[in-house]
Motif scaffolding. Structure first.
Motif, mmCIF file in Angstrom:
data_model
loop_
_atom_site.group_PDB
_atom_site.id
_atom_site.type_symbol
_atom_site.label_atom_id
_atom_site.label_comp_id
_atom_site.label_asym_id
_atom_site.label_seq_id
_atom_site.Cartn_x
_atom_site.Cartn_y
_atom_site.Cartn_z
ATOM 1 N N ALA A 276 -6.470 5.469 -7.429
ATOM 2 C CA ALA A 276 -5.947 5.623 -9.021
ATOM 3 C C ALA A 276 -5.310 6.788 -8.634
ATOM 4 N N ALA A 277 -4.920 7.530 -7.669
ATOM 5 C CA ALA A 277 -3.066 8.673 -7.516
ATOM 6 C C ALA A 277 -2.258 7.314 -6.891
ATOM 7 N N ARG A 278 -2.133 6.214 -6.345
ATOM 8 C CA ARG A 278 -0.971 5.243 -6.257
ATOM 9 C C ARG A 278 -0.868 5.017 -8.026
ATOM 10 N N LEU A 279 -1.840 4.402 -8.629
ATOM 11 C CA LEU A 279 -1.177 3.606 -10.124
ATOM 12 C C LEU A 279 -0.777 5.252 -10.507
ATOM 13 N N ILE A 280 -1.377 6.502 -10.839
ATOM 14 C CA ILE A 280 -0.327 7.189 -11.202
ATOM 15 C C ILE A 280 1.409 7.380 -10.984
ATOM 16 N N ALA A 281 1.158 7.314 -8.939
ATOM 17 C CA ALA A 281 2.762 7.519 -8.816
ATOM 18 C C ALA A 281 4.003 6.714 -9.395
ATOM 19 N N ASN B 170 0.865 -1.172 0.099
ATOM 20 C CA ASN B 170 -0.048 -0.238 0.177
ATOM 21 C C ASN B 170 0.942 1.168 -0.154
ATOM 22 N N MET B 171 1.145 1.677 -1.156
ATOM 23 C CA MET B 171 2.192 2.730 -1.684
ATOM 24 C C MET B 171 1.792 3.791 -0.725
ATOM 25 N N ALA B 172 1.962 5.168 -0.078
ATOM 26 C CA ALA B 172 1.932 6.339 1.203
ATOM 27 C C ALA B 172 1.698 7.223 0.124
ATOM 28 N N LEU B 173 0.612 7.792 0.451
ATOM 29 C CA LEU B 173 1.005 9.544 -0.933
ATOM 30 C C LEU B 173 1.393 10.618 0.258
#
Length: 109
Positions: A20-25, A1-4
């Motif tokens: 969606a933000a994690r996919l873009i990141a 689980n990627m931190a934003l």
């Protein structure tokens, strides 16, 4: 689980925008070109005012966090957000709701 870098609302839509933000990141590792996010519940034939307020509040929080996240990650200039509806609504009916309409707006940011 990627931190934003931005906290997203803990709602269904907020969680989908965070994903969606994690996919873009992930950037070039995934090379995502298109993300589709759906929010249902707009078929409000009665009692629309309360439900519409809830839906738009959820939408505002989720998309606001997404925009702030994209800006914090310096990715906002790489993103196009298009908001549309599959159908539109008429003027308020006698049960304080709306019925299906014929034309609809689209917002592209």
């Amino acid at each position: 689980n990627m931190a934003l870098p931005v906290a997203f609302p803990n709602t269904g839509l907020g969680n989908r925008f965070a994903d969606a933000a994690r996919l873009i990141a992930a950037g070039p590792a995934l090379n995502v070109k298109f993300i589709y996010i759906e929010q249902g519940g707009y078929d409000t034939h009665s009692g629309e005012r309360t439900r519409l307020t809830q839906l738009l509040t959820e939408f505002n929080g989720a998309i606001g966090a997404f925009i702030n996240c994209m800006k914090a990650m310096n990715r906002w200039n790489d993103v196009v957000v298009a908001n549309m509806s599959e159908f539109t609504r008429t003027m308020e009916n006698s049960s304080q709701g709306t019925d299906h309409g014929l034309a609809g707006p689209m917002l592209v940011t």
